[in-house]
Write an enzyme that holds these catalytic residues in place. Sequence first.
Site: not given
Ligand code: EPZ
Length: 469
Positions: A118, A335, A147-148, A427, A142, A48-49
């Site tokens: 998102r 995850d 999720r900033p 989803r 979410c 998916k990702n």
């Molecule tokens: C991706 O989300 C995945 N989604 C998530 O999978 C996965 O849990 C996550 O990476 C971590 O591996 C997709 O790929 C579509 P991050 P993403 O940016 O990119 C902080 C699932 O269940 N952050 O790595 O949104 C954020 O708040 C989903 O399949 C900032 O602070 O995750 C978090 O604490 C859920 N500023 C941390 O980084 C930013 O601009 C990791 O988030 C971006 C992120």
Amino acid sequence: MRTFFGGRLINSSSSLPDAKSSPEADSSVLQIWGGHPLQGHVKISGAKNSALVIMAGALLCSGDCRIRNVPLLADVERMGQVLSALGLRLTREDDILDVDAREISTSKAPYELVTQLRASFFAIGPLLARLGVAQMPLPGGCAIGARPVDLHVRGLQAMGAEVQIEHGICNAFVPGSNGRLKGARIYLDTPSVGATETLMMAATLADGETILENAAREPEVADLANFCNSMGAKIRGAGTSTITINGVEKLHSTDYSIIPDRIETGTFLLAGAITRSEFTLSPVVPDHLIPVIAKLQKIGVPIIEEGSDCLRILPAEKLRATDIDTLPHPGFPTDMQAPFMALLTLAEGDSIINESVFENRLRHASELNRLGADIRVKGNTAFVRGVPMLSGAPVIGTDLRASAALVIAGLAAEGKTTIQGLKHLDRGYDRLDMKLQQLGAKIIRVNNEASADAELHTNNSNPPASVSI
Ligand code: EPZ
């Protein structure tokens, strides 16, 4: 039959339960009767990702992209609708998605679609790279956290984009005559998967070299890089914490196949462990799941590799408690935290689970306790005391992986477990209930409670022992 987005992503061989297709579908539930071992073989779908971000990456292509091994998911359907709203032409036949991105008719993504998915925010990088302008609604938070997207925005600004956020819309454009982003050296405060992917995609068509430091190392990042390189991009180092991208003028057509879903693989391994089952899973990439396989083997679950892309799980004598700290890849994946917690509710001893990636990703603990688990949560840490058994009850999934955790617990709980909140499950899991049913689980999806019992009692035949789909 070829299916066009904008309508529904339904094709001849299978259908996707779409929460909006009928009012009853919103009330559909899963009913699971626990205690049945699984057997046979399960086919793992595409990741998916990877699928979501590679679909966004197709915006970079001035030609045709054929993307194979695309899972049948509500999120994929929604991403298709976002791309179709931007003017791309998409058709799908089974797990093959054809995207024609020659024409992008608008740089403005529809608010009602982006706020539902998102991951569609990732399109901001390719839009800026192709058009020099993008209006993307902010994805918002979410169930699992705020999720900033500050890292995405700051990185694009470092590459020369001007970004204003007003009324929930991220308005970005590249000033200057040619409207082309410029290469930059960017250090990410957090190894964010999404920010790494957004900036990597934006850099493929930028003027000059971009270096991303402290980049995310998830396999899906490397999959996206391989997809972009198959279109002529020049990306090196994806999968490590330093990625170098040399911008090119344009990207050409490609035919690309997505990696198997490591989280779906892990979810089935946990389903096998909690039911003391033996079955095989393929295709898989064992290297993408090292922390999860190692953790399962450590607590007593035998898992063996059969050939290059197949795993066999065997019944565990007993399950030992363990501690888990979720970390960015190659650490233990966040995850897999909720599904693994479901398994540890039946392990012997006390387990401590610390969720360090997202700030609100322990909500499944209370629902697992409704099934008889003994879990205490303090801040971002869950203390799980193993119990001898779980007992079925009605529960509600609060997010995608929490719902998977409840399915796993239901497979072991005595009696009937009813799970609501299937819009989360659909989803991110490709026909999870059907695949479990074909492995021998007593699980059915019904539109309301009444018909469930009736349907199950008329259907006494055992599912086929070994079927892969
Ligand atoms: C991706 O989300 C995945 N989604 C998530 O999978 C996965 O849990 C996550 O990476 C971590 O591996 C997709 O790929 C579509 P991050 P993403 O940016 O990119 C902080 C699932 O269940 N952050 O790595 O949104 C954020 O708040 C989903 O399949 C900032 O602070 O995750 C978090 O604490 C859920 N500023 C941390 O980084 C930013 O601009 C990791 O988030 C971006 C992120």
